[in-house]
Write a protein that holds these residues in place. Structure first.
Motif, PDB file in Angstrom:
ATOM      1  N   PRO A  88     -17.630  67.557 -24.730  1.00  0.00           N
ATOM      2  CA  PRO A  88     -17.100  67.785 -23.375  1.00  0.00           C
ATOM      3  C   PRO A  88     -17.836  67.029 -22.274  1.00  0.00           C
ATOM      4  CG  PRO A  88     -18.219  69.745 -24.223  1.00  0.00           C
ATOM      5  CD  PRO A  88     -18.056  68.817 -25.371  1.00  0.00           C
ATOM      6  N   LEU A  89     -19.175  67.008 -22.305  1.00  0.00           N
ATOM      7  CA  LEU A  89     -19.912  66.284 -21.263  1.00  0.00           C
ATOM      8  C   LEU A  89     -19.720  64.779 -21.382  1.00  0.00           C
ATOM      9  CD1 LEU A  89     -23.332  68.181 -21.034  1.00  0.00           C
ATOM     10  CD2 LEU A  89     -21.395  68.288 -19.461  1.00  0.00           C
ATOM     11  N   ASN A  90     -19.756  64.277 -22.593  1.00  0.00           N
ATOM     12  CA  ASN A  90     -19.553  62.846 -22.801  1.00  0.00           C
ATOM     13  C   ASN A  90     -18.148  62.410 -22.401  1.00  0.00           C
ATOM     14  OD1 ASN A  90     -22.146  62.569 -23.744  1.00  0.00           O
ATOM     15  ND2 ASN A  90     -21.583  62.479 -25.906  1.00  0.00           N
ATOM     16  N   ALA A  91     -17.180  63.306 -22.594  1.00  0.00           N
ATOM     17  CA  ALA A  91     -15.797  62.980 -22.215  1.00  0.00           C
ATOM     18  C   ALA A  91     -15.608  63.059 -20.701  1.00  0.00           C
ATOM     19  CB  ALA A  91     -14.829  63.925 -22.926  1.00  0.00           C
ATOM     20  N   LEU A  92     -16.009  64.170 -20.089  1.00  0.00           N
ATOM     21  CA  LEU A  92     -15.758  64.376 -18.660  1.00  0.00           C
ATOM     22  C   LEU A  92     -16.541  63.406 -17.787  1.00  0.00           C
ATOM     23  CD1 LEU A  92     -15.668  68.277 -18.482  1.00  0.00           C
ATOM     24  CD2 LEU A  92     -13.754  66.696 -18.223  1.00  0.00           C
ATOM     25  N   SER A  93     -17.709  62.972 -18.252  1.00  0.00           N
ATOM     26  CA  SER A  93     -18.518  62.054 -17.445  1.00  0.00           C
ATOM     27  C   SER A  93     -17.833  60.708 -17.251  1.00  0.00           C
ATOM     28  CB  SER A  93     -19.898  61.855 -18.078  1.00  0.00           C
ATOM     29  OG  SER A  93     -19.801  61.445 -19.422  1.00  0.00           O
ATOM     30  N   ASN A  94     -16.820  60.413 -18.058  1.00  0.00           N
ATOM     31  CA  ASN A  94     -16.085  59.162 -17.890  1.00  0.00           C
ATOM     32  C   ASN A  94     -15.227  59.153 -16.629  1.00  0.00           C
ATOM     33  OD1 ASN A  94     -16.631  57.382 -20.285  1.00  0.00           O
ATOM     34  ND2 ASN A  94     -16.014  59.241 -21.350  1.00  0.00           N
ATOM     35  N   LEU A  95     -15.031  60.303 -16.022  1.00  0.00           N
ATOM     36  CA  LEU A  95     -14.290  60.337 -14.765  1.00  0.00           C
ATOM     37  C   LEU A  95     -14.993  59.515 -13.688  1.00  0.00           C
ATOM     38  CD1 LEU A  95     -13.239  64.118 -14.638  1.00  0.00           C
ATOM     39  CD2 LEU A  95     -11.843  62.148 -15.293  1.00  0.00           C
ATOM     40  N   ALA A  96     -16.295  59.332 -13.840  1.00  0.00           N
ATOM     41  CA  ALA A  96     -17.047  58.529 -12.871  1.00  0.00           C
ATOM     42  C   ALA A  96     -16.542  57.095 -12.830  1.00  0.00           C
ATOM     43  CB  ALA A  96     -18.537  58.560 -13.209  1.00  0.00           C
ATOM     44  N   PHE A  97     -16.087  56.564 -13.952  1.00  0.00           N
ATOM     45  CA  PHE A  97     -15.550  55.206 -13.966  1.00  0.00           C
ATOM     46  C   PHE A  97     -14.264  55.120 -13.149  1.00  0.00           C
ATOM     47  CE2 PHE A  97     -18.084  55.237 -17.919  1.00  0.00           C
ATOM     48  CZ  PHE A  97     -18.865  54.100 -17.696  1.00  0.00           C
ATOM     49  N   PHE A  98     -13.418  56.128 -13.290  1.00  0.00           N
ATOM     50  CA  PHE A  98     -12.166  56.130 -12.528  1.00  0.00           C
ATOM     51  C   PHE A  98     -12.442  56.275 -11.034  1.00  0.00           C
ATOM     52  CE2 PHE A  98     -11.000  57.748 -16.772  1.00  0.00           C
ATOM     53  CZ  PHE A  98     -10.039  56.801 -17.100  1.00  0.00           C
ATOM     54  N   TYR A  99     -13.449  57.055 -10.695  1.00  0.00           N
ATOM     55  CA  TYR A  99     -13.815  57.212  -9.285  1.00  0.00           C
ATOM     56  C   TYR A  99     -14.339  55.888  -8.720  1.00  0.00           C
ATOM     57  CZ  TYR A  99     -16.289  58.739  -5.104  1.00  0.00           C
ATOM     58  OH  TYR A  99     -16.728  58.858  -3.813  1.00  0.00           O
ATOM     59  N   GLY A 100     -15.177  55.201  -9.481  1.00  0.00           N
ATOM     60  CA  GLY A 100     -15.695  53.916  -9.039  1.00  0.00           C
ATOM     61  C   GLY A 100     -14.587  52.893  -8.847  1.00  0.00           C
TER      62      GLY A 100
END
Length: 221
Positions: free
Chosen positions: A22-34
């Protein structure tokens, strides 16, 4: 190679399934934000730099999508997808920097890209991917980034400082990726999610630096 073969490469994954990291998956949202931030910050920029940075923004989103696919499905196939988009970003960024910031002619920038790809393949052939918990794969990218940062500081101190901060943070993210497996016993969530969060910032910062390089120099008076 069986592309559907399940993989378990990081502390957080203790069972198969899309919710295994879950943490490894959700942390990818940072790429979409960038990517979204970059999209909004290019509106008033010169056309040439705007097109380059929009292309990089799209690739940052694809890096997030590829990593999200891997950390949910976690198969050999999604692993290839994950690495593919990272590799494409590296090559496109190198080409954009040399053309936009350094004003190299296309043939010279193309030769530099081919040299980077050759160095990357040579590192893989030497087995660097198997050291530092797999982080050795990124050593050619680190070396290239350090070289570009030094060059960028000479071309434009303000843009170069953005690249310098990104290089420093990349070292931190690479460390987080490297120590992940060694912490499994004491910290079962691992530190790979920090690799995502920090790298999203790195890619955003590097792309933003290109906007500064692309701005025309204002003459005094």
């Amino acid at each position: 190679m069986d592309l559907g073969e399940p993989l378990s490469l990081y502390c957080e994954r203790i069972a198969p399934g899309i919710f295994g990291e879950p943490l490894n998956a959700l942390s990818n949202l940072a790429f979409f934000y960038g990517a979204w931030r970059l999209w909004g910050e290019t509106r008033e920029e010169p056309r040439r730099s705007r097109r380059a940075v929009l292309a990089l923004a799209a690739l940052i989103a694809l890096v997030g999508a590829g990593s999200l696919a891997f950390h949910t499905a976690a198969t050999a196939g999604t692993r290839i997808l994950d690495l593919l988009f990272i590799g494409i970003f590296n090559v496109v960024y190198l080409a954009c920097f040399l053309r936009l910031a350094a004003s190299w002619p296309a043939w010279r920038a193309g030769a530099a890209v081919l040299a980077f790809l050759a160095a990357d393949r040579a590192a893989a052939a030497l087995g660097l991917g198997g050291v530092l918990n797999g982080s050795g794969t990124y050593l050619p990218a680190l070396a290239a980034l350090a070289a570009l940062t030094g060059y960028g500081l000479r071309l434009s101190p303000s843009a170069g400082r953005l690249m310098l901060s990104a290089t420093a943070v990349f070292l931190m993210s690479l460390s987080a990726r490297t120590v992940d497996q060694s912490l499994c016993g004491s910290w079962p969530w691992g530190t790979h999610f920090l690799w995502h969060l920090l790298n999203a910032w790195v890619l955003y910062r590097l792309s933003k630096a290109l906007l500064l390089f692309g701005r025309p120099v204002r003459q005094p008076g």
